[in-house]
Write a protein that holds these residues in place. Sequence first.
Motif: not given
Length: 472
Positions: A254-262, A270-274, A303-309, A323-331
């Motif tokens: 969820a933090i990474e906005g990663h849904w699936e490994n195609e 690395l999803v910067l914004f979405a 490397g891969t890791f599990q997506g939300l799906k 997703f957004f709170a993490f980017r605020i914290m990192v920024g």
Amino acid sequence: MDFDPIILARIQFAFTVSFHVIFPAFTIGLSAYVATLEVLWLVTGAERYHRIARFFTKIFAVSFAMGVVSGIVLSYQFGTNWSRFADVAGNVIGPLIGYEVLTAFFLEATFLGIMLFGWNRVPKGLHVFASLAVAFGTATSAFWILSANSWMQFPAGHEVRDGIAYPVDWLQVIFNPTFPLRFAHMVTACYLTTAFVVLAVGARYVVANRYPEDSRTMIRMALGLIAILAPVQAFIGDSHGLVTLQHQPAKIAAIEGHWENEPGAQGVPLVLFAIPNEAAEKNDYQIAIPHLGSVILTHSWDGTFQGLKSFPAEDRPPVAIPFFAFRIMVGIGLLMILIGWAGQFLLWRRRLFDTDWFLKPAQYVWPLGFLAIISGWFVTEVGRQPWVATGILRTVDAISPVHGWAVALTLALFVAVYGIVFSMGIYYINRLIVRGPAGSSIEPPPRDIPPGNRPLAAAGHAARDAIIKPAE
């Protein structure tokens, strides 16, 4: 009108804990700062450390009081809104909270009076010891609270019988897998938060040409801590992310906005914004850097890791908030590093106190640490959903049999009361800052002066201070 008690109870707890967490976080860092100042005063005898310590002790007192008041409210909510959670997890959480009171709060209460009111009334060494004890007590309080929260994130050292969790190994309960780095991450955040408040106060005085000696000491100490701890915090956060990936993979997805490994895809971007689209199970308007997500989280290019799906829909956390709170914290974290290093560079070049483009904005950096802590807290708590105790109790099953209208009414009352009380507290803290360290250095009349003559003696002290100290 129907009110959903689950949603309202979650909003109420989120509201009250968001107010509460900033005050203990500030007092943890501020008590350590005051103790450091007092040790320097004891070792060097420099009066400026004494003045600054007394000044920030007053701010500490107000913040500590507001933290205690808001913490009591949270304890009551466990019974009023989340009684099922107390039934299921109380055998584990209850003792941990009890240990916090016995080892931390009692220690703080024992020495807090000396710290606040013992100036010029107890020996210098005793007062320094009291401040160190309070600082240790606040850190100990964080230890137990973070241990309890980390157990809720990834329970360990327990067994479940008839739906109730029972502790079987207290060392595993306390030092559960997510706790050590979570504790280090939070305490470091507390110290950084205080450092930015001190930096802002010092910059405010320098810009206004007030208390030059004290303000420059504040800025030097704050920037030194920021320049060291901000990069360390980034390293701790990275390490904590790897542990979270191991034990809470859905949260990381969820933090990474990663849904699936195609199929056939190598590496995770690395999803910067979405804008996460949970209904369509994808990200809209995504801006990403290929492979960088893999490098950060797996330390490998492909490397891969599990997506939300990979997880059933009912076991996924809400995506947008973490997703957004993490980017605020990192920024904010990256901005902290930039400020710390820029300030140290100017200090090295001996241009810091003549550089308006740095000092004028620095007056307003005090909220950065608080915003980062609240953002991180939202990442932690929302990312744990749908569980209140992972694998043991879901949030929807932890609610008390309470009517939605009752929760809505108390939520409205909390918003009104908190708005008034905490606005007054922040106003008073600002008044203390306006008054400045000079007001903290006026000593009370000696005890051997008769009571009737003490007002005259106090006036004499004030006149002496006005002569020997720089005019404001």
